[in-house]
Design a protein around this motif. Structure first.
Motif, PDB file in Angstrom:
ATOM      1  N   LEU A   1     -12.805   1.205  11.799  1.00 26.63           N
ATOM      2  CA  LEU A   1     -13.045   1.065  10.292  1.00 26.63           C
ATOM      3  C   LEU A   1     -12.035  -0.019   9.823  1.00 26.63           C
ATOM      4  N   GLN A   2     -12.627  -0.508   8.536  1.00 28.94           N
ATOM      5  CA  GLN A   2     -11.943  -1.671   7.960  1.00 28.94           C
ATOM      6  C   GLN A   2     -11.498  -1.681   6.361  1.00 28.94           C
ATOM      7  N   PRO A   3     -10.370  -0.734   6.187  1.00 31.17           N
ATOM      8  CA  PRO A   3     -10.300  -0.731   4.807  1.00 31.17           C
ATOM      9  C   PRO A   3      -9.749  -1.574   4.052  1.00 31.17           C
ATOM     10  N   VAL A   4     -10.067  -1.978   3.014  1.00 33.17           N
ATOM     11  CA  VAL A   4      -9.785  -2.933   2.208  1.00 33.17           C
ATOM     12  C   VAL A   4      -9.062  -2.626   0.819  1.00 33.17           C
ATOM     13  N   ASP A   5      -8.733  -1.417   0.551  1.00 36.73           N
ATOM     14  CA  ASP A   5      -8.157  -0.756  -0.473  1.00 36.73           C
ATOM     15  C   ASP A   5      -7.200   0.380  -0.236  1.00 36.73           C
TER      16      ASP A   5
ATOM     17  N   LYS B   1      -3.446  29.147   6.825  1.00 39.91           N
ATOM     18  CA  LYS B   1      -4.980  28.769   6.685  1.00 39.91           C
ATOM     19  C   LYS B   1      -5.100  27.314   7.055  1.00 39.91           C
ATOM     20  N   GLU B   2      -6.287  26.674   7.533  1.00 43.52           N
ATOM     21  CA  GLU B   2      -6.376  25.286   7.981  1.00 43.52           C
ATOM     22  C   GLU B   2      -6.442  24.451   6.611  1.00 43.52           C
ATOM     23  N   LEU B   3      -5.659  23.276   6.927  1.00 43.63           N
ATOM     24  CA  LEU B   3      -5.645  22.176   6.092  1.00 43.63           C
ATOM     25  C   LEU B   3      -7.124  21.484   6.206  1.00 43.63           C
ATOM     26  N   GLN B   4      -7.468  21.341   5.059  1.00 43.02           N
ATOM     27  CA  GLN B   4      -8.755  20.454   4.846  1.00 43.02           C
ATOM     28  C   GLN B   4      -8.673  19.520   3.555  1.00 43.02           C
ATOM     29  N   PHE B   5      -8.941  18.177   3.920  1.00 44.32           N
ATOM     30  CA  PHE B   5      -8.726  17.270   2.938  1.00 44.32           C
ATOM     31  C   PHE B   5      -9.561  16.178   3.237  1.00 44.32           C
ATOM     32  N   ASP B   6     -10.016  15.449   2.201  1.00 41.73           N
ATOM     33  CA  ASP B   6     -11.133  14.376   2.353  1.00 41.73           C
ATOM     34  C   ASP B   6     -10.185  13.226   1.895  1.00 41.73           C
ATOM     35  N   ILE B   7     -10.654  12.007   2.567  1.00 39.99           N
ATOM     36  CA  ILE B   7     -10.063  10.600   2.223  1.00 39.99           C
ATOM     37  C   ILE B   7     -11.144   9.672   1.646  1.00 39.99           C
ATOM     38  N   GLU B   8     -11.367   9.200   0.618  1.00 45.26           N
ATOM     39  CA  GLU B   8     -12.305   7.995   0.393  1.00 45.26           C
ATOM     40  C   GLU B   8     -11.801   6.660   0.374  1.00 45.26           C
ATOM     41  N   VAL B   9     -12.466   5.731   0.925  1.00 39.34           N
ATOM     42  CA  VAL B   9     -11.653   4.408   1.003  1.00 39.34           C
ATOM     43  C   VAL B   9     -12.816   3.338   0.812  1.00 39.34           C
ATOM     44  N   PHE B  10     -12.508   2.337   0.169  1.00 37.34           N
ATOM     45  CA  PHE B  10     -13.494   1.080   0.267  1.00 37.34           C
ATOM     46  C   PHE B  10     -12.992   0.262   1.483  1.00 37.34           C
ATOM     47  N   VAL B  11     -14.386  -0.147   2.133  1.00 38.74           N
ATOM     48  CA  VAL B  11     -14.146  -0.771   3.480  1.00 38.74           C
ATOM     49  C   VAL B  11     -15.124  -2.293   3.273  1.00 38.74           C
ATOM     50  N   LYS B  12     -14.885  -2.907   4.372  1.00 42.23           N
ATOM     51  CA  LYS B  12     -15.758  -4.310   4.427  1.00 42.23           C
ATOM     52  C   LYS B  12     -17.165  -3.793   4.185  1.00 42.23           C
ATOM     53  N   PRO B  13     -17.885  -4.216   3.188  1.00 43.14           N
ATOM     54  CA  PRO B  13     -19.349  -3.980   2.836  1.00 43.14           C
ATOM     55  C   PRO B  13     -20.404  -4.364   3.964  1.00 43.14           C
ATOM     56  N   ASP B  14     -21.343  -3.806   3.977  1.00 41.15           N
ATOM     57  CA  ASP B  14     -22.469  -4.098   4.605  1.00 41.15           C
ATOM     58  C   ASP B  14     -22.940  -5.484   4.134  1.00 41.15           C
TER      59      ASP B  14
ATOM     60  N   PRO C   1     -16.093  -4.892  -2.566  1.00 39.93           N
ATOM     61  CA  PRO C   1     -15.203  -4.362  -3.385  1.00 39.93           C
ATOM     62  C   PRO C   1     -14.153  -5.077  -4.319  1.00 39.93           C
ATOM     63  N   ASP C   2     -14.075  -4.411  -5.662  1.00 43.76           N
ATOM     64  CA  ASP C   2     -13.047  -5.331  -6.433  1.00 43.76           C
ATOM     65  C   ASP C   2     -11.858  -5.688  -5.604  1.00 43.76           C
ATOM     66  N   ALA C   3     -11.003  -4.810  -4.942  1.00 42.43           N
ATOM     67  CA  ALA C   3     -10.018  -4.918  -4.433  1.00 42.43           C
ATOM     68  C   ALA C   3      -9.836  -6.154  -3.537  1.00 42.43           C
ATOM     69  N   MET C   4     -11.098  -6.531  -2.829  1.00 44.80           N
ATOM     70  CA  MET C   4     -11.153  -7.700  -2.189  1.00 44.80           C
ATOM     71  C   MET C   4     -11.192  -9.014  -2.909  1.00 44.80           C
ATOM     72  N   VAL C   5     -11.782  -8.921  -3.892  1.00 47.07           N
ATOM     73  CA  VAL C   5     -11.954  -9.936  -4.973  1.00 47.07           C
ATOM     74  C   VAL C   5     -10.324 -10.233  -5.479  1.00 47.07           C
ATOM     75  N   ASP C   6      -9.702  -9.066  -5.804  1.00 48.86           N
ATOM     76  CA  ASP C   6      -8.330  -9.269  -6.322  1.00 48.86           C
ATOM     77  C   ASP C   6      -7.293  -9.927  -5.459  1.00 48.86           C
ATOM     78  N   ASP C   7      -7.404  -9.450  -4.095  1.00 52.39           N
ATOM     79  CA  ASP C   7      -6.647 -10.059  -3.084  1.00 52.39           C
ATOM     80  C   ASP C   7      -6.882 -11.419  -2.882  1.00 52.39           C
ATOM     81  N   GLU C   8      -8.201 -11.722  -2.960  1.00 55.03           N
ATOM     82  CA  GLU C   8      -8.180 -13.207  -2.593  1.00 55.03           C
ATOM     83  C   GLU C   8      -7.906 -14.253  -3.627  1.00 55.03           C
ATOM     84  N   ALA C   9      -8.000 -13.712  -4.986  1.00 51.94           N
ATOM     85  CA  ALA C   9      -7.723 -14.122  -6.088  1.00 51.94           C
ATOM     86  C   ALA C   9      -6.170 -14.384  -6.332  1.00 51.94           C
ATOM     87  N   MET C  10      -5.469 -13.397  -5.533  1.00 49.38           N
ATOM     88  CA  MET C  10      -3.970 -13.679  -5.490  1.00 49.38           C
ATOM     89  C   MET C  10      -3.620 -14.646  -4.383  1.00 49.38           C
TER      90      MET C  10
END
Length: 433
Positions: free
Chosen positions: A85-89, A102-115, A304-313
């Motif tokens: 996977l290729q996270p960008v944010d 009890k079991e530990l259950q958690f979700d992680i959502e992350v922006f990745v390089k888009p299709d 994703p906005d994060a990719m644009v922000d990083d490139e602008a920086m």
């Protein structure tokens, strides 16, 4: 640890993790050992209170954050690596269940390089504009060498004329009050260069060596020093000396002085060849830019906005570095332009977005065509970079870091992809205006 990966958008994924109750208990023990020294329990020295005593006083949730971090970060890193996977944010975490036993259950959502949905990238039509090398261009190039080879000589017995190089003293004032930067001694000024305030140089024509005179001028309305903008000023000037520029004759001696050629004819022929090559390179570069932009415009992807922000920086950092090389402070540039760093950054975002999309589209084309960088491609890239840096290829290669090698491999892939687009394009040549 088990996990599943779900694509929830073209540029976003959700990873759902489940860890056993036993593994979570081990993490809780580690969390206790890690933070017990920071928790106060009456009757116990710091770091000595039993875990159960701390939990009775503060609740077991006091260990949750550290226990979760012990499990979550390695699990996330492993999922990213295993599933390529290729996270960008920064990831967003949602804990579904966390409790001892009890079991530990958690979700992680992350922006990745888009299709990327590619449009037309073969058969793209574009014009290649061929520049004609004019006599004016040739003469302008020769004039650069003439300027370098020119000398100056003193003038006596006549007044200042347009084109003269004058050595002068001046002192400026507004309403009789001197202003900062308005005074200089032995300043050199070419009359007619328009380097000074409008009207200043014209009024010096006709002055003689040793003569003093008051020049009345008005600062432009758009002047970098706001306190002087639009103000009427008086400059008291004195002419210390006059010189004229002596240009060399365009002959074989001149050619030998400014180049490796012994005759003016050979020197001029080389300049024509140089201008033709530069024009051809510009035409090729402009063609590639036009073709690539058409391919990028035809493609679709949700960036994703994060990719644009990083490139602008990145663009802003590049701008600061270029200015630093020229001796310009970025803060001074912002003040002169009347902008903040945030405003400049925002202005860069449209171009940053196009850069990001361009890179994504090139990657998608390379993947669609199953392109690979060969050893020959890489060696050609090394040779090109070494030439640009004025180094021998082997010496250049010997000093490359792994990161630089990866970068040059990407550079080779980009060139190969652009060449594919260009080789399959429909190109019409047209003389540039």
């Amino acid at each position: 640890m088990s996990y599943t990966v779900e694509k929830i958008a073209s540029n976003k994924i959700k990873i759902s993790f489940t860890e056993s109750a036993e593994a979570f208990e081990e993490a809780m023990k580690k969390a206790y050992l890690k933070i017990r020294g920071r928790i106060n329990v009456p009757g116990w020295r710091k770091g000595k209170a039993p875990r159960k005593m701390i939990e009775n006083m503060y609740g077991e949730a006091v260990f949750y954050d550290d226990a979760f971090e012990i499990i979550a970060q390695p699990a996330y890193d492993e999922a990213i690596k295993n599933d390529n996977l290729q996270p960008v944010d920064r990831p967003q975490v949602d804990i579904k269940q966390i409790e001892s036993g009890k079991e530990l259950q958690f979700d992680i959502e992350v922006f990745v390089k888009p299709d990327v949905t590619l449009g037309q990238y073969k058969g793209v039509e574009a014009e290649k504009k061929i520049e004609k090398i004019t006599d004016e261009a040739i003469n302008a190039r020769i004039d650069r060498d003439v300027e370098k080879a020119s000398t100056t000589e003193d003038v006596e017995g006549r007044a200042v004329e347009n084109g003269d190089i004058v050595n002068l003293d001046y002192a400026g004032s507004v309403d009789g009050v001197a202003f900062e930067g308005g005074t200089a001694q032995s300043q050199t000024l070419t009359i007619g260069s328009n380097m000074f305030i409008p009207g200043f140089e014209e009024q010096m024509v006709g002055m003689n060596i040793g003569e003093e005179k008051d020049l009345n001028v008005t600062f432009p309305e758009q002047y970098h020093a706001e306190n002087l903008a639009g103000k009427a000023a008086v400059f008291h000037v004195k002419v210390n000396g006059i010189q004229v520029k002596v240009k060399p004759e365009l002959n074989d001696d001149f050619a030998a002085d400014v180049s490796e050629f012994e005759t003016f004819e050979a020197y001029k022929a080389n300049i024509v060849s140089e201008l033709e090559k530069n024009a051809a390179d510009r035409a090729e570069g402009a063609l590639e830019d036009a073709l690539l932009q058409k391919v990028v415009d035809a493609a679709d992807c949700d960036i994703p906005d994060a990719m644009v922000d990083d490139e602008a920086m990145n663009m802003q950092r590049e701008m600061e570095m270029r200015m630093a090389y020229q001796g310009i402070r970025y803060e001074d540039y912002l003040q002169y332009m009347g902008q903040t760093a945030e405003q400049v950054l925002n202005d860069m975002k449209p171009e940053a977005k196009n850069r990001v999309k361009t890179n994504l589209v090139l990657e998608a084309v390379a993947k669609a065509e199953a392109l690979e960088v060969s050893d020959e491609d890489l060696e050609a890239t090394y040779a090109d970079q070494a030439k640009r840096m004025g180094q021998e290829v082997e010496a250049f290669k010997a000093n490359l870091t792994d990161g630089q090698k990866d970068y040059l491999k990407e550079t080779a892939m980009i060139k190969k992809t652009i060449d594919l687009i260009k080789d399959n394009a429909v190109i019409t040549e047209k003389e540039a205006e």
